[in-house]
Design an enzyme around this catalytic site. Sequence first.
Site, PDB file in Angstrom:
ATOM      1  N   ASP A   1       0.826  -1.202   0.000  1.00  0.00           N
ATOM      2  CA  ASP A   1       0.000   0.000   0.000  1.00  0.00           C
ATOM      3  C   ASP A   1       0.865   1.258   0.000  1.00  0.00           C
ATOM      4  OD1 ASP A   1      -2.236  -1.579   0.107  1.00  0.00           O
ATOM      5  OD2 ASP A   1      -2.590  -1.299   2.253  1.00  0.00           O
ATOM      6  N   TYR A   2       0.295   2.328  -0.510  1.00  0.00           N
ATOM      7  CA  TYR A   2       0.978   3.630  -0.557  1.00  0.00           C
ATOM      8  C   TYR A   2       1.596   4.022   0.794  1.00  0.00           C
ATOM      9  CZ  TYR A   2       1.346   8.754  -0.926  1.00  0.00           C
ATOM     10  OH  TYR A   2       1.784  10.061  -0.897  1.00  0.00           O
TER      11      TYR A   2
END
Length: 287
Positions: free
Chosen positions: A135-136
Amino acid sequence: MILSEKHKVPILKKTIRLQEYGVGIFKTLPTKSGLKKAIKKQLVFVNGKIASTALYIKGGEIIELFKLDNNLEKKQFIFPLEVLFEDDYLAIVYKPAGILVSGNSFATIDNALTQNLTKSTKFDTVRPRPVHRLDYPTSGLLLVGKTNSCILALNKLFENKEIQKTYHAISIGKMERNGEINLPVENKEAFTEYEVLQSVFSKRFGSLNLVKLQPKTGRKHQLRRHLFSIENPILGDQDYFIENLILKGKGLYLHASHLEFTHPFTKEKISITKELPKKFRKIFPSL
């Protein structure tokens, strides 16, 4: 456009969709997602006509893959990466929090790989590509394939659950010392094992825990959703949180700390660990 590769389809026993048949037939398109993107960009032709994702292959067709002229190709994203392991087949790099692995954005790890890794000398060398996602807001280890055959092999290892991934997170609230979370994510089976390594008292959050997490499946936001489901959300999570227990400005306290698997070609055991970020150690100084 420039012709990149050509493939003649042998006689088939039954028809099959192009996006299924075409996986692996071109050395520069080792994945199904890559093939679908090329089809949507109108870079794949069948018998001289632009192909679509709905096309079925019967046998005997000529499939051609084109590429854009060099001056139209995607620019490199200049971003130095820490490379923890690299050989002619694959690499493991460190992804900092706050950057995308891939996608439509220019500033991605995917776009920075070419300038950080050495091109493979193998016959089926391709542009280095991540074989899984983080994830970012998540930091940690990212596995990258450098050849067509290696990308396919690594995807198979993931599919067979032969790559062990370990994460560390800081969670909020009192927790059992260890446990298992078996809760579907988006109607798909999802399973996570956890172990609380340390806990400290917090005036604001009551208790903060350093948790070791081992996902046995790879669903979107699985760890974040699973810890939230047992009312122990990850510190700094802006999507899965308990009201009044949101920490802003410090990022998400989730880190992909360890990768372990058998190299699909050299057969050596690969075991790579990346230490926890400084913000973890501020809460747990003994680390």
